[in-house]
Design a protein around this motif. Structure first.
Motif, mmCIF file in Angstrom:
data_model
loop_
_atom_site.group_PDB
_atom_site.id
_atom_site.type_symbol
_atom_site.label_atom_id
_atom_site.label_comp_id
_atom_site.label_asym_id
_atom_site.label_seq_id
_atom_site.Cartn_x
_atom_site.Cartn_y
_atom_site.Cartn_z
ATOM 1 N N ALA A 267 13.466 3.554 11.987
ATOM 2 C CA ALA A 267 12.328 2.639 12.035
ATOM 3 C C ALA A 267 11.044 3.337 11.980
ATOM 4 O O ALA A 267 10.822 4.656 12.481
ATOM 5 N N ASN A 268 9.710 2.963 10.908
ATOM 6 C CA ASN A 268 8.606 3.668 10.920
ATOM 7 C C ASN A 268 8.883 5.000 10.001
ATOM 8 O O ASN A 268 7.769 5.735 10.113
ATOM 9 N N THR A 269 10.012 5.157 9.275
ATOM 10 C CA THR A 269 9.964 6.320 8.277
ATOM 11 C C THR A 269 9.907 5.713 6.730
ATOM 12 O O THR A 269 9.848 4.402 6.702
ATOM 13 N N LEU A 270 9.831 6.459 5.944
ATOM 14 C CA LEU A 270 9.742 6.221 4.577
ATOM 15 C C LEU A 270 10.743 5.251 4.160
ATOM 16 O O LEU A 270 10.194 3.975 3.570
ATOM 17 N N ASP A 271 12.011 5.376 4.257
ATOM 18 C CA ASP A 271 12.877 4.490 3.793
ATOM 19 C C ASP A 271 13.284 3.227 4.635
ATOM 20 O O ASP A 271 14.243 2.625 4.324
ATOM 21 N N TRP A 272 12.702 3.074 5.893
ATOM 22 C CA TRP A 272 12.897 1.872 6.644
ATOM 23 C C TRP A 272 12.249 0.824 5.991
ATOM 24 O O TRP A 272 10.962 0.986 5.420
ATOM 25 N N TYR B 1 0.755 -1.043 0.065
ATOM 26 C CA TYR B 1 0.016 -0.053 0.136
ATOM 27 C C TYR B 1 0.981 1.221 -0.108
ATOM 28 O O TYR B 1 2.198 1.248 0.297
ATOM 29 N N ASP B 2 0.216 2.236 -0.314
ATOM 30 C CA ASP B 2 0.839 3.709 -0.029
ATOM 31 C C ASP B 2 -0.156 4.591 0.779
ATOM 32 O O ASP B 2 -1.250 4.480 0.967
ATOM 33 N N LYS B 3 0.555 5.496 1.527
ATOM 34 C CA LYS B 3 -0.180 6.661 2.229
ATOM 35 C C LYS B 3 0.047 7.959 1.171
ATOM 36 O O LYS B 3 0.817 7.984 0.377
ATOM 37 N N LEU B 4 -0.759 9.019 1.937
ATOM 38 C CA LEU B 4 -0.513 10.386 1.073
ATOM 39 C C LEU B 4 0.770 10.791 1.150
ATOM 40 O O LEU B 4 1.400 11.584 0.445
ATOM 41 N N ALA B 5 1.511 10.498 2.487
ATOM 42 C CA ALA B 5 2.843 11.228 2.617
ATOM 43 C C ALA B 5 3.441 10.089 3.680
ATOM 44 O O ALA B 5 2.642 9.261 4.182
ATOM 45 N N ASP B 6 4.584 10.575 3.998
ATOM 46 C CA ASP B 6 5.261 9.690 4.851
ATOM 47 C C ASP B 6 6.526 10.138 5.535
ATOM 48 O O ASP B 6 6.714 11.414 4.865
ATOM 49 N N TYR B 7 6.934 9.920 6.718
ATOM 50 C CA TYR B 7 8.071 10.684 7.185
ATOM 51 C C TYR B 7 9.516 10.645 6.526
ATOM 52 O O TYR B 7 9.808 9.411 6.331
ATOM 53 N N GLY B 8 10.169 11.434 6.151
ATOM 54 C CA GLY B 8 11.675 11.262 5.876
ATOM 55 C C GLY B 8 12.404 10.980 7.047
ATOM 56 O O GLY B 8 11.997 10.795 8.136
ATOM 57 N N ASP B 9 13.758 11.141 6.731
ATOM 58 C CA ASP B 9 14.500 10.679 7.956
ATOM 59 C C ASP B 9 14.767 11.758 8.973
ATOM 60 O O ASP B 9 15.130 11.497 10.131
#
Length: 524
Positions: free
Chosen positions: A510-515, A84-92
């Motif tokens: 952990a729990n961010t976009l690139d994790w 799935y995808d979200k509208l946005a995600d957290y960067g580093d």
């Protein structure tokens, strides 16, 4: 789940009113400064396509789910990110980065936000539309559902929000909210097709992989989505395997049964790092480590007792002993090094004489307390034992009570008075809204102060970055002085991979976009 003790820069300015669609322009520095390159577990090289990567995670037995709105285990979340995808995600750096949203823009009053969607398709070929977004958010917010993101969506008036056209959503908010992009990036806020219900049986997302098969508590096999809007993954297939014990994950990695092992212990990392058989990836300071004191019940309803406990802790000893040195000391605040973090407050150190004096003032010189812990998280039982011995130096008797892993988080949320606690990465604003407001659903310290709530609402309604930072600073100074979280450290999050694995990001908490970003990983 957050950062090493580099030069913490405190407030990082970012334009919160609009977000551009070009993702490359959003490569900001992570919390706590640079963490090295992201070339992969054993270096970079030219990505190649093909192969199946097998990833071992701790599981949840029959309770595992493919419903992204119910995901809570790391294994569930990793599968959700792949499907799935979200509208946005957290960067580093824990700022919101556009994903299915190509841009967002606020009205001057900060109570209406227009979100534009990029062109993307679900796995069944249907386009992702504004109606899908509203359906997903309304499903999450359903009072009858037990969905993790429900609290994060609380500021949104979903009845008044509307689809302007197929790829534009106007969100109407219940109050001005400067940090609204954090809502779009919030944990579990995935977009599913309108009308989707039984997502465990028929998971249709817009993510980089499609489901092939799923056996809860055992395995899940996913195949590359060649039509993925952000570029097809390099891997042909991705398989998630369950190995609850850390030793089982390590042995599977050493034995060649898997190429990726999630959540390793610091001692394991130290034993294998640089030996050539497996690669160790450290996501610096990904997890806040703390003791949570219930501020609504004795003895911690007296702020003098809480201050005494702040002074009992030898934080370096806890980091060295419970985390084998794989982390940095905390200062009783969440989000070290991230935006809005109050890094101007003096580092708290152990002062047993002052602790004894405060306890005497509070009439608690011979205090006895129970500290709840469990093997549910690495370092918990070790931290409890170390703190028990530290407390004895201040005349406090700490009885350590070890509970089961399965019910630990549910049990300690409301019961007991003192417990071991851990949190993953999120913006400081989100930490406050989810855990420190009177009506927060995961308020483990029972911190409930109407004036504190009002200060948070004022910060959310403040457009100017510096003014908003000052308000978050006031809230943190209050928590530093008398809050219920004794934050003693920030732990590295440790992953092990086979030497053939490339593209694993070395910067993402952990729990961010690139994790667990398996669409960007390849096998050499």
């Amino acid at each position: 789940m957050n950062d090493h003790d580099h030069n913490h820069t405190g407030l990082r300015r970012r334009g919160f009113l609009t977000a551009a669609s070009g993702l490359g322009a959003l490569a900001l520095a992570g919390c706590g400064g640079s963490r090295g390159d992201s070339g992969g577990a054993s270096g970079g090289g030219t990505p190649r396509r093909g192969g199946r990567l097998r990833a071992a995670f701790a599981g949840g037995g029959a309770g595992e789910t493919l419903d992204p709105h119910r995901a809570s285990l790391f294994a569930d979340v990793a599968r959700a990110k792949a499907l799935y995808d979200k509208l946005a995600d957290y960067g580093d750096d824990l700022s919101a980065r556009p994903r299915l949203a190509s841009s967002w823009e606020a009205r001057p009053g900060l109570d209406r936000w227009k979100v534009s969607l990029r062109r993307a398709e679900f796995h069944d070929g249907r386009p992702v539309t504004a109606r899908d977004v509203l359906y997903s958010y309304r499903r999450i917010a359903d009072p009858a559902g037990a969905f993790r993101a429900k609290a994060s969506l609380e500021p949104v008036d979903l009845d008044a929000s509307r689809a302007v056209d197929a790829r534009t959503v106007e969100f109407v908010l219940k109050r001005p909210t400067a940090e609204f992009p954090n809502v779009l990036a919030s944990f579990g806020a995935y977009i599913v097709p309108e009308g989707a219900r039984d997502l465990d049986r028929a998971p249709v997302g817009s993510g980089p992989f499609r489901l092939v098969s799923f056996a809860p508590g055992r395995t899940a096999v996913l195949r590359r989505n060649d039509d993925y809007w952000d570029g097809a993954p390099y891997l042909d297939e991705l398989e998630f395997l369950v190995a609850d014990e850390e030793s089982a994950r390590v042995n599977a990695l050493l034995g060649g049964q898997v190429e990726y092992a999630h959540e390793l212990n610091p001692a394991t990392a130290r034993a294998h790092e640089g030996r050539g058989r497996i690669e160790i990836v450290r996501l610096r300071n990904s997890a806040m480590q703390a003791f949570a004191m219930k501020t609504d019940r004795a003895p911690f309803d007296d702020p003098r007792v809480r201050r005494a406990f702040f002074l009992i802790a030898d934080r370096q000893e806890l980091v060295d002993g419970a985390l084998s040195g794989a982390g940095v000391v905390g200062n009783d605040l969440f989000g070290k090094g991230c935006e809005f973090y109050a890094d101007d407050l003096p580092q708290r150190t152990q002062d047993l004489d002052r602790a004894r004096s405060l306890l005497e003032e509070a009439g608690a010189s011979d205090l006895r307390v129970t500290l709840d812990t469990s093997s549910v998280a690495a370092g918990f039982t070790e931290a409890a034992g170390i703190f028990r011995d530290q407390a004895a130096g201040a005349g406090v008797t700490v009885e350590v009570r070890t509970g089961g892993k399965d019910s630990y988080w549910a049990d300690v949320l409301d019961s007991g008075t003192l417990c071991c606690y851990r949190s993953g990465a999120m913006p400081i604003e989100s930490h406050i809204s989810q855990r420190l407001l009177t009506d927060s659903t995961t308020n483990a310290t029972k911190w409930a102060h109407k004036d504190f709530d009002a200060l948070y609402r004022q910060a959310q309604a403040t457009k100017d970055d510096e003014e908003r930072a000052a308000l978050f600073g006031r809230m943190q100074r209050r928590l530093y002085a008398e809050g219920g979280f004794l934050v003693w450290g920030f732990a590295d999050w440790i992953i092990g991979t086979a030497p053939s694995v490339r593209g694993v990001d070395r910067k993402a908490p952990a729990n961010t976009l690139d994790w667990v970003r398996f669409d960007k990983v390849w096998l050499a």
